[in-house]
Scaffold this motif. Structure first.
Motif, PDB file in Angstrom:
ATOM      1  N   ILE A 147       0.836  -1.201   0.000  1.00 23.14           N
ATOM      2  CA  ILE A 147       0.000   0.000   0.000  1.00 23.14           C
ATOM      3  C   ILE A 147       0.870   1.250   0.000  1.00 23.14           C
TER       4      ILE A 147
ATOM      5  N   ALA B  69       2.342   1.757  -3.515  1.00 22.72           N
ATOM      6  CA  ALA B  69       1.311   2.227  -4.443  1.00 22.72           C
ATOM      7  C   ALA B  69       0.906   3.660  -4.125  1.00 22.72           C
TER       8      ALA B  69
ATOM      9  N   ASN C 277       1.034   7.413  -6.381  1.00 24.60           N
ATOM     10  CA  ASN C 277      -0.019   8.426  -6.498  1.00 24.60           C
ATOM     11  C   ASN C 277       0.489   9.805  -6.093  1.00 24.60           C
TER      12      ASN C 277
ATOM     13  N   TRP D  99      -7.896   6.586  -5.258  1.00 23.73           N
ATOM     14  CA  TRP D  99      -6.498   6.526  -5.650  1.00 23.73           C
ATOM     15  C   TRP D  99      -6.260   5.312  -6.537  1.00 23.73           C
TER      16      TRP D  99
ATOM     17  N   ARG E 294      -4.667   2.023  -7.831  1.00 23.85           N
ATOM     18  CA  ARG E 294      -4.087   0.860  -7.163  1.00 23.85           C
ATOM     19  C   ARG E 294      -4.560  -0.393  -7.893  1.00 23.85           C
TER      20      ARG E 294
ATOM     21  N   LEU F  73      -6.142  -4.638  -4.256  1.00 24.31           N
ATOM     22  CA  LEU F  73      -5.617  -3.919  -3.099  1.00 24.31           C
ATOM     23  C   LEU F  73      -6.742  -3.130  -2.435  1.00 24.31           C
TER      24      LEU F  73
END
Length: 538
Positions: A382, A385, A389, A403, A405, A409
């Motif tokens: 997380i 990723a 962003n 966001w 991903r 996730l």
């Protein structure tokens, strides 16, 4: 011959002065007589306005018990009695201001502990937000009027954080999120100003520590009951009055940890209860008793117990860190520059792990900061990723948008620092991190000879270090978020005190050379936009 101001018998300032030695003054009272005489006039109006306006910041740098006077003060004259009367009136006005601020501070803390929810259309309110909505304008006016004392870079950094939140949300969403901008500003900056305005000296700060001690004492048995039986005492009481927070374990995917329920007490989630509890550890450990000794673990064990029953890895990590810092200070206290030595060891440890491990130090840290390896591995994914962003939207962030991903996730981002950067861009992160780091450094650099104030300063620094670390693995919102903002503001008086002491010229009242040795005194689940697992902004 120096004349000293007498305080009303039994008053809080009188008790504090007696415990610290009546001859120790933060500076000549003559410097602030004018401000004190103006206090009654400024204090007319609402109770909150009186509390915010009473007393000038120059009066509240520390316990003021003395002033230097000229030779004319020893000669009987026509003006001696009026001057004494004016000083007595000013002292009474200052005492009234302290009492009012104590009451307002206690009321604010009680709103944080009241688990009620009020939905006005699309606007979500709870007691602490209602308090801040009503108090926001008086707080801003008091701050602009200089009632908080000297302004520091951390004040402007935190203001920059609040303003950049508004700018970033407006840049991404336009006027469609204007309501969110307003409530975010009131909740964050209003809570910060409440700390700056309502806590101006050791009397109010001691009241804050007392409230926290009582809260932790009441919470601990209730947390034990909740963790072992699932019975939520305070939620049952609140549910009889109005709408309250749901129980996280009512969700099928929330499992027990170590065979126990995760206690959430009066908060919306166990994480919030854990963060709130762990921030009190350093504050309560370094609280001083009337005989000058620290409460130590006699009070801090309450923080340990409450943090444990929240069963959240981030707060537990913060707790271990704070205990380690306290232990280091106790063992190495006699060694000069032992804090610099500790910082050097931390840097060496980071470089050592980075050189020998095939993972980054952050990945190693996260893997050991969670209850299981799978959870730690997911948080690393997380984080990576989320950083992508951030680089795609470095200035204004994503706002409240979802966001990017992998589909498998989850939307959860349990990292306050990362989520802040994702939502509000790198400037938002720099402003907030700068405010917290600036507070830690600013307090740490002060030269404070008073053992009580020095202990208060050390407790605040330890708590903020632990808090900054725990926010790497959790996200905060609601009353806990407002409490953190409040706490950042509530320690500003210590800087006013320390800097005024260090600026006092030798030979004046309050200078170290003339001062005698002082005795120590006195429903969160949300999927969608870049959020944590919780509906943080409502």
């Amino acid at each position: 011959m120096a004349a000293y101001t007498r305080f009303p018998k039994g008053s809080s300032r009188s008790r504090f002065a007696r415990s610290h030695g009546a001859a120790d003054s933060a500076g000549p009272v003559a410097d602030s007589d004018a401000g004190r005489q103006a206090a009654p006039a400024e204090g007319r109006g609402s109770g909150f306005a009186r509390g915010a306006a009473a007393g000038q910041p120059g009066d509240r740098a520390g316990p003021q018990t003395g002033r230097q006077t000229g030779p004319d003060d020893d000669r009987p004259g026509e003006t001696a009695a009026p001057e004494r009367g004016a000083r007595a009136a000013a002292t009474q006005a200052d005492q009234a201001g302290i009492a009012m601020r104590k009451r307002l501070l206690t009321l604010f803390m009680l709103t944080l502990f009241t688990p009620l929810m009020i939905n006005l259309g699309s606007l979500f309110l709870n007691p602490h937000r209602i308090y801040l909505v009503l108090a926001f304008i008086p707080l801003v006016l008091a701050w602009l009027g200089g009632k908080a004392g000297r302004l520091y870079p951390t004040d402007f950094l935190f203001l920059g954080y609040v303003l950049w939140m508004a700018v970033s949300i407006f840049a991404v969403h336009g006027v469609s999120r204007i309501q969110l901008i307003g409530i975010n500003t009131i909740e964050a900056f209003g809570a910060y100003l409440a700390g700056r305005i309502l806590v101006r000296g050791p009397e109010e700060y001691n009241r804050l520590l007392k409230v926290l001690t009582i809260a932790m004492l009441i919470f601990l048995p209730a947390a034990i009951i909740e963790s072992n039986t699932g019975i939520r005492i305070f939620s049952k009481i609140a549910d009889a009055i109005g709408q309250t927070y749901g129980w996280v374990h009512a969700q099928p995917y929330y499992q027990k940890r170590m065979g126990m329920y995760r206690s959430q007490m009066v908060f919306e989630h166990p994480i919030l209860f854990g963060v709130f509890s762990v921030t009190t550890f350093g504050l309560l450990y370094f609280r001083t008793r009337p005989n000058g000794k620290l409460y130590g673990f006699r009070a801090a064990f309450l923080s340990v117990g409450n943090t444990f029953f929240a069963l959240s890895s981030g707060p537990l990590l913060s707790l271990v860190t704070q205990i380690g810092i306290v232990t280091w200070d106790k063992i190495m206290h006699g060694i000069r520059s032992h804090w610099k030595l500790l910082i050097g060891l931390v840097i060496f440890g980071y470089v050592f792990v980075d050189a020998l491990s095939n993972r980054t130090p952050f990945e190693v840290f996260i893997s050991y900061a969670t209850f299981n390896a799978g959870n730690g591995y997911m948080r690393i994914i997380i984080f990576n990723a989320g950083i992508q962003n951030v680089w795609a939207n470095p200035i204004f962030g994503l706002g409240m948008n979802d966001w990017v991903r992998p589909s498998w996730l989850p939307p959860s981002v349990d990292n306050f620092w990362l989520l802040t950067t994702m939502r509000h861009g790198i400037p938002g992160f720099l402003f907030m991190a700068g405010a917290m780091l600036g507070t830690i450094i600013g307090l740490g650099r002060l030269q404070i000879s008073d053992p009580v104030i020095a202990a208060m300063r050390k407790g605040a620094v330890v708590s903020f270090i632990g808090l900054a670390l725990s926010l790497v693995t959790v996200h905060i919102w609601g009353p806990t978020y407002a409490y953190v903002c409040f706490l950042l503001g509530a320690v500003g008086w210590i800087r006013n005190y320390g800097e005024k002491k260090s600026d006092t010229p030798r030979g004046q009242a309050g200078s170290p050379r003339q001062t005698p040795e002082r005795a120590a005194g006195p429903s969160r689940i949300s999927a969608g936009p870049a959020t944590s697992r919780f509906q943080a902004d409502r």
